[in-house]
Design a protein around this motif. Structure first.
Motif, PDB file in Angstrom:
ATOM      1  N   UNK A 241    -116.606  42.309  43.383  1.00  0.00           N
ATOM      2  CA  UNK A 241    -117.329  43.581  43.526  1.00  0.00           C
ATOM      3  C   UNK A 241    -116.463  44.629  44.218  1.00  0.00           C
ATOM      4  N   UNK A 242    -115.749  44.218  45.270  1.00  0.00           N
ATOM      5  CA  UNK A 242    -114.946  45.156  46.044  1.00  0.00           C
ATOM      6  C   UNK A 242    -113.775  45.739  45.247  1.00  0.00           C
ATOM      7  N   UNK A 243    -113.430  45.101  44.138  1.00  0.00           N
ATOM      8  CA  UNK A 243    -112.362  45.639  43.287  1.00  0.00           C
ATOM      9  C   UNK A 243    -112.776  46.935  42.602  1.00  0.00           C
ATOM     10  N   UNK A 244    -114.075  47.243  42.617  1.00  0.00           N
ATOM     11  CA  UNK A 244    -114.563  48.495  42.043  1.00  0.00           C
ATOM     12  C   UNK A 244    -114.605  49.628  43.062  1.00  0.00           C
ATOM     13  N   UNK A 245    -114.071  49.399  44.256  1.00  0.00           N
ATOM     14  CA  UNK A 245    -113.925  50.469  45.239  1.00  0.00           C
ATOM     15  C   UNK A 245    -112.563  51.120  45.083  1.00  0.00           C
ATOM     16  N   UNK A 259    -108.402  58.423  39.005  1.00  0.00           N
ATOM     17  CA  UNK A 259    -109.047  57.402  39.830  1.00  0.00           C
ATOM     18  C   UNK A 259    -108.044  56.311  40.161  1.00  0.00           C
ATOM     19  N   UNK A 260    -108.185  55.749  41.364  1.00  0.00           N
ATOM     20  CA  UNK A 260    -107.239  54.746  41.855  1.00  0.00           C
ATOM     21  C   UNK A 260    -108.031  53.621  42.505  1.00  0.00           C
ATOM     22  N   UNK A 261    -108.034  52.453  41.853  1.00  0.00           N
ATOM     23  CA  UNK A 261    -108.806  51.307  42.328  1.00  0.00           C
ATOM     24  C   UNK A 261    -108.068  50.583  43.443  1.00  0.00           C
ATOM     25  N   UNK A 262    -108.836  50.160  44.457  1.00  0.00           N
ATOM     26  CA  UNK A 262    -108.257  49.408  45.563  1.00  0.00           C
ATOM     27  C   UNK A 262    -108.441  50.136  46.876  1.00  0.00           C
ATOM     28  N   UNK A 263    -108.344  49.387  47.966  1.00  0.00           N
ATOM     29  CA  UNK A 263    -108.515  49.964  49.300  1.00  0.00           C
ATOM     30  C   UNK A 263    -107.187  50.363  49.935  1.00  0.00           C
ATOM     31  N   UNK A 264    -106.078  49.886  49.384  1.00  0.00           N
ATOM     32  CA  UNK A 264    -104.757  50.246  49.896  1.00  0.00           C
ATOM     33  C   UNK A 264    -103.850  50.466  48.687  1.00  0.00           C
ATOM     34  N   UNK A 265    -103.900  51.682  48.144  1.00  0.00           N
ATOM     35  CA  UNK A 265    -103.182  51.978  46.900  1.00  0.00           C
ATOM     36  C   UNK A 265    -102.311  53.214  47.083  1.00  0.00           C
ATOM     37  N   UNK A 266    -101.297  53.317  46.242  1.00  0.00           N
ATOM     38  CA  UNK A 266    -100.458  54.510  46.246  1.00  0.00           C
ATOM     39  C   UNK A 266    -101.128  55.582  45.391  1.00  0.00           C
TER      40      UNK A 266
END
Length: 387
Positions: A241-245, A259-266
């Motif tokens: 589920x958290x992968x959709x944040x 849009x950029x999926x993830x909690x720590x992304x470039x």
């Protein structure tokens, strides 16, 4: 306390009179009742009935065995409607003694005295102590102070309303950051921004209890956002589920967004289309807002019920059912204004987009909004054809 009698669906209730100045506020009456939220409650009855029928068939349960709590009941009208019109095992709670007394009177009026449980106390204390199949949080303002307790309590479905749209949608930026631990942007799709910011917060709260959410029907209507979420337990489901944040990068100059999926992304600092700096929104929910089959079930419920706001409710659910699962909509009027041309009929625009090989749909957010997997450049090219 002075009261007047109202009828919603198949339920009657005593509620406070409308203030002389016509302005409703939490301080204008000892027990709050907002007639403008009848649509919300009509949709609640249909949505919770649809979900309860699915639960009942899956688990071979009687409707009266499915537990539902309205943790912030006020006059009790929402929970009483669920008890009377859906037939669930309902608990009604409010911290106000006047509300508690009024709920008892309203239960008696509807012959529900022996069929509902009425509690006087703190919503968080109740939810941390007890478990319910369906938890409904409908506060005046932000739901954030109740989400941890609701996440702890809920077994199968969580229904949440937020009426603090200014913080959610970025109009009150710092307030939105404080309340929702996320950065909202006040952009043309601010209504969808607010809904996704709230969903992102709920997903993170549920995750602390190793629970995952699956949005079944979520909408932004006038001054509030509302979500109906199926909840499932398990660390693996939660991780998925958290992968959709994630985050949205928005260019305020040309309105392009990514849009950029993830909690720590470039996230690129420059807009890929015009090279200007982008603004970042999030973390927020980037996954689906609706489940098509569930929306069909809600429509069946709406069709078979006598409801005061049936026509408007059906329209909202139909639009949500047919809305593309793509984050962020475009507003045609804003785009054509930037181009200095007239807007084209929405159906014609959708036809042109699909004719060029793209997906496209209307949205429930506004009559001039649409969703598509076409990029901004392709959208503008199509609009220029009709200058």
């Amino acid at each position: 306390m002075k009261t007047r009698t109202i009828q919603e669906g198949g339920t009657r209730a005593l509620v406070p009179p409308v203030p002389d100045d016509g302005q409703l506020s939490i301080s204008s009456a000892s027990v709050f009742y907002n007639p403008e939220m009848e649509l919300n409650r009509d949709l609640s009855v249909a949505s919770i009935a649809a979900f309860s029928q699915i639960m009942s068939s899956r688990r071979h349960l009687e409707m009266s065995e499915i537990t539902y709590v309205d943790a912030l009941s006020a006059s009790g009208i929402r929970g009483l409607r669920i008890a009377k019109e859906v037939g669930l095992n309902v608990t009604l709670n409010d911290w106000s003694e006047e509300a508690y007394t009024l709920i008892k009177e309203n239960a008696a009026i509807n012959d529900l005295t022996d069929k509902v449980r009425i509690c006087l106390g703190n919503a968080n204390a109740l939810l941390h102590k007890e478990r319910y199949n369906i938890v409904d949080i409908d506060p005046f303002g932000s739901p954030t102070t109740y989400l941890d307790a609701a996440s702890s309590s809920v077994i199968n479905m969580l229904a949440v309303t937020a009426t603090d749209t200014a913080p959610l949608c970025g109009a009150h930026l710092n307030s939105g950051i404080r309340k929702y631990s996320a950065v909202p942007l006040n952009v043309e799709y601010h209504s969808e921004m607010g809904l996704r910011i709230m969903l992102g917060m709920i997903a993170r709260d549920l995750a602390r209890h190793e629970k995952a959410m699956h949005p079944m029907f979520c909408h932004a209507t006038r001054h509030y956002v509302r979500a109906y979420l199926e909840v499932k337990k398990g660390a693996n489901k939660t991780d998925k589920c958290l992968k959709d944040l994630g985050f949205i990068a928005h260019c305020t100059k040309c309105t392009a967004r990514s849009v950029h999926y993830g909690m720590a992304v470039h996230i690129p600092e420059k807009c890929e289309l015009c090279g200007e700096e982008t603004s970042i929104a999030g973390p927020l929910w980037l996954g689906p807002l609706h489940n098509r089959e569930f929306c069909d079930s809600v429509l069946v419920q709406l069709t078979n019920r006598e409801l005061g706001k049936k026509e408007y409710a059906v329209k909202i659910v139909e639009l949500c059912r047919n809305e593309l699962d793509i984050p962020t909509f475009y507003d045609q009027h804003l785009l054509t204004k930037k181009l200095g041309i007239s807007a084209m009929p929405m159906e014609e625009l959708l036809k042109e987009l699909t004719g060029d090989g793209f997906k496209a749909s209307r949205t429930h957010f506004s009559g001039t909004s649409f969703k598509t997997n076409a990029g901004l450049k392709e959208i503008l090219d199509i609009l220029r054809r009709f200058r």
